[in-house]
Motif scaffolding. Structure first.
Motif, PDB file in Angstrom:
ATOM      1  N   VAL A 126       0.876  -1.177   0.000  1.00  0.00           N
ATOM      2  CA  VAL A 126       0.000   0.000   0.000  1.00  0.00           C
ATOM      3  C   VAL A 126       0.908   1.220   0.000  1.00  0.00           C
ATOM      4  CG1 VAL A 126      -1.811   1.287   1.182  1.00  0.00           C
ATOM      5  CG2 VAL A 126      -1.783  -1.218   1.286  1.00  0.00           C
ATOM      6  N   TYR A 143      -4.185   6.960   0.159  1.00  0.00           N
ATOM      7  CA  TYR A 143      -3.462   5.699   0.004  1.00  0.00           C
ATOM      8  C   TYR A 143      -3.979   4.954  -1.219  1.00  0.00           C
ATOM      9  CZ  TYR A 143      -7.550   3.479   2.213  1.00  0.00           C
ATOM     10  OH  TYR A 143      -8.829   3.049   2.505  1.00  0.00           O
ATOM     11  N   LEU A 145      -3.797   1.009  -3.147  1.00  0.00           N
ATOM     12  CA  LEU A 145      -3.505  -0.408  -2.947  1.00  0.00           C
ATOM     13  C   LEU A 145      -2.770  -0.997  -4.137  1.00  0.00           C
ATOM     14  CD1 LEU A 145      -6.840  -1.836  -1.484  1.00  0.00           C
ATOM     15  CD2 LEU A 145      -4.969  -0.705  -0.273  1.00  0.00           C
ATOM     16  N   ALA A 154      -6.611  -2.658   3.366  1.00  0.00           N
ATOM     17  CA  ALA A 154      -7.109  -1.292   3.192  1.00  0.00           C
ATOM     18  C   ALA A 154      -7.710  -0.766   4.487  1.00  0.00           C
ATOM     19  CB  ALA A 154      -8.137  -1.240   2.069  1.00  0.00           C
ATOM     20  N   GLN A 158      -6.286   2.417   6.550  1.00  0.00           N
ATOM     21  CA  GLN A 158      -7.136   3.584   6.772  1.00  0.00           C
ATOM     22  C   GLN A 158      -7.237   3.895   8.267  1.00  0.00           C
ATOM     23  OE1 GLN A 158     -10.593   3.986   4.409  1.00  0.00           O
ATOM     24  NE2 GLN A 158     -11.023   5.986   5.268  1.00  0.00           N
ATOM     25  N   ARG A 169      -9.020   6.767   0.014  1.00  0.00           N
ATOM     26  CA  ARG A 169      -8.430   5.775  -0.885  1.00  0.00           C
ATOM     27  C   ARG A 169      -8.551   6.253  -2.321  1.00  0.00           C
ATOM     28  NH1 ARG A 169     -10.311  -0.598  -1.095  1.00  0.00           N
ATOM     29  NH2 ARG A 169      -9.341  -1.147  -3.104  1.00  0.00           N
TER      30      ARG A 169
END
Length: 282
Positions: A126, A143, A145, A154, A158, A169
């Motif tokens: 990530v 962020y 993935l 995830a 977070q 995201r």
């Protein structure tokens, strides 16, 4: 390769930080403060003795001089090193990684593809772009993935980022835009605060009073946007009475193209981010 079921529980993760500078320190302290992890489930490393001692003293975690104890003791490894050090760090830790490991990188400009090439294509990665207000628990982070990262990964990331502010995201392709907005944005806002303070001084306020009022005004306005959910334009209209003081000032700002200048600043910073990251992209 997917992670074993034990690592899917985000509350059970053991966190390791390779690099213990200001941003890593802020993240560690935020995690502990928010209850994301207890000090006994966080470990870090740093080549500088003073940095190690400071983080160990302030956060109550074990901080090592080498990286191998961090890899051995962790499920999630946060790479908090400078971009120019990333290649050597990736080469060092690659042989030590196991399927349980989640790699979280906060190094600017090092793409997920480059990290997968160094660590193995099945590595769960990530990539994170934090910003400096995370040091005060008011960060704005994004962020992205990697292909093998899971929904549980995830959620863990977070929660980790939300311990020092707010996070969103995004696809990796949008991280340059994030850099231009929330990464560089604090500098633009500091310039706005400084200019508002100058305006207050010009109108007769002492500097300390003007700066306090300017900074608090920006803080309060930002909280109004976040907590009411109203469009910034709607909130602006609520302050702008017919024929009043605010509309007089708004007219000046529109003539000076304030909005256009800020848009251009974010765009320029995002494009520069893409240029700087070019060699590191897959």
């Amino acid at each position: 390769m997917k992670p074993p079921a034990a690592t899917a529980d985000r509350d059970a993760l053991r966190w390791g930080f390779i690099g213990s500078g200001r941003m890593a320190s802020a993240l560690v302290k935020g995690m502990i403060r928010a209850g994301v992890a207890t000090p006994d489930r966080i470990v870090a490393s740093d080549p500088q003795a003073g940095t190690r001692d400071e983080l160990a003293r302030e956060a109550g975690i074990a901080v090592h001089a080498s990286n191998s104890p961090v890899v051995e003791a962790s499920d999630a490894i946060v790479l908090a090193v400078k971009p120019q050090s990333m290649a050597s760090v990736l080469a060092e830790i690659a042989p030590m990684l196991a399927p349980r490991h989640l790699i979280v990188s906060i190094a600017a400009g090092v793409g997920i593809g480059a990290m997968r090439a160094a660590l193995g294509a099945s590595t769960r990665i990530v990539r994170v772009m934090p910003n400096t207000p995370a040091l005060l628990g008011e960060g704005a982070s994004a962020y992205a993935l990697g292909p093998d990262a899971t929904d549980a990964d995830a959620q863990a990331v977070q929660r980790f980022l939300d311990s020092v502010g707010r996070s969103v995201r995004v696809p990796e392709s949008q991280l340059d835009a994030v850099t231009g907005l929330s990464g560089s944005g604090p500098a633009f806002v500091y310039m706005v605060i400084e200019a508002l303070s100058d305006g207050g001084v010009r109108a007769g306020l002492p500097r300390d009073v003007a700066t306090t009022l300017a900074a608090q005004t920006v803080l309060g306005a930002a909280k109004m946007v976040l907590e009411t959910g109203l469009h910034p334009g709607a909130l602006k209209d609520q302050v702008t009475s017919p024929g009043g003081t605010t509309i007089a000032g708004v007219q000046v700002l529109e003539r000076a193209a304030l909005r256009g200048a800020l848009i251009d600043a974010v765009d320029a910073a995002a494009r520069r981010s893409a240029e700087l990251a070019g060699p590191a992209r897959p």
